[in-house]
Design an enzyme around this catalytic site. Structure first.
Site, PDB file in Angstrom:
ATOM      1  CE  LYS A 232      -4.552  -1.480   1.246  1.00  0.00           C
ATOM      2  NZ  LYS A 232      -5.725  -1.307   2.116  1.00  0.00           N
ATOM      3  NE  ARG A 266      -8.082  -7.967  -0.075  1.00  0.00           N
ATOM      4  CZ  ARG A 266      -7.725  -7.081  -1.000  1.00  0.00           C
ATOM      5  NH1 ARG A 266      -6.820  -6.144  -0.705  1.00  0.00           N
ATOM      6  NH2 ARG A 266      -8.262  -7.112  -2.204  1.00  0.00           N
TER       7      ARG A 266
END
Length: 297
Positions: A232, A266
């Site tokens: 991210k 995840r």
């Protein structure tokens, strides 16, 4: 949350599909049926490529596969019919190919949720914070799990702009636990509900870092915590790295979250994530070493 069963390490029992999990970490592999995903640039958009990737991540130790039909970032409009076409038939194929696999679908739309549940999904991963309240009702109707994510009230597929919080962790806890309680009120099994702080969603990098440092506060709510950290922007901005070079930074924050008690991770990079969270679990005493003979003879 009510009287929830707990695992040996004190974490709430989590039920997904027909399996019961105590405190062990679970890895959720990302398989995107999109042509424009930020990380793989559409590498698994084609059906055969996506099926091949599912086989690979299962072999690498994924407990859950999360299938997405719309990228989170702004971009080309994908209507309900197109999202269903990208996900529901694929879920059915994966279910036939891997009968015992826990299948998750990343969607905020109740119409999509209904179709993928009928196709065999076990978990609805709502990354947009209850933008469609009917999604929780679909999870209740089909007896599947639901991920309740903090998105700060943003509309789906929008980016944060000068977002500010008096206390970002307090806001995360307030919003995610409210979504979790509402899910239970409409009939979702409380042992099938997870909360996700939503790193990068409605947050700047400082916010995501603070949530990471204080993840134990989310764990203390009693709801199982899922973290979606993989490659991210907060990792990239912290290290000054492009998306293709963020794996090691991702593994570092995954270890920090695992140490504080996060339950589901995840991830794009399944094998290294599996090793990192398992090593943390062994160190915490959540699971034993695979083999421990050194100095014993």
């Amino acid at each position: 949350m009510g009287e929830a069963a707990v695992g040996p390490g004190g974490g709430a029992v989590l039920r997904l599909r027909d399996r019961v999990f105590g405190d062990e970490p679970l890895v959720m592999a990302i398989v995107n049926r999109t042509p424009d995903s930020f990380y793989d640039r559409g590498a698994t958009f084609a059906r055969e490529k996506a099926l091949q990737r599912v086989d690979e991540v299962v072999a690498e130790g994924a407990d859950i596969v999360d299938i997405g039909g719309v990228k989170a970032a702004p971009g080309t409009e994908v209507d309900v019919a197109e999202e269903i076409e990208r996900t529901a038939p694929f879920v059915a194929e994966v279910r036939e190919r891997h009968p015992d696999l826990i299948i998750s679908v990343d969607t905020w739309r109740h119409e999509v949720g209904r179709e993928v549940c009928q196709a065999g999904a076990d978990l609805l991963n709502d990354a947009w914070g209850g933008a469609d309240p009917k999604l929780a009702e679909v999870a209740a109707e089909y007896g599947v799990g639901l991920v309740c994510t903090h998105a700060g009230g943003l509309r789906p597929r929008t980016r944060p702009h000068r977002v500010a919080y008096r206390d970002v962790v307090a806001d995360v806890i307030e919003r995610t636990t409210a979504l979790a309680r509402r899910a239970v009120e409409v009939g979702v099994d409380p042992q099938r509900v997870l909360i996700d702080p939503g790193h990068d969603f409605a947050k700047n990098t400082w916010h995501s870092l603070e949530v990471t440092r204080r993840l134990h506060e989310l764990v203390a709510t009693g709801w199982p915590v899922l973290v979606s950290l993989s490659n991210k922007d907060f990792v990239g901005e912290s290290l000054g790295l492009p998306v293709e070079e963020r794996m090691y930074g991702t593994l570092a924050v995954s270890a920090l979250c695992a140490w504080q008690g996060a339950r589901v991770f995840r991830a794009h990079n399944v094998k290294p994530t599996r090793q990192v969270v398992d090593m943390v679990a062994v160190t915490r005493g959540v699971r034993p070493p695979v083999r421990a003979v050194r100095g014993m003879a």
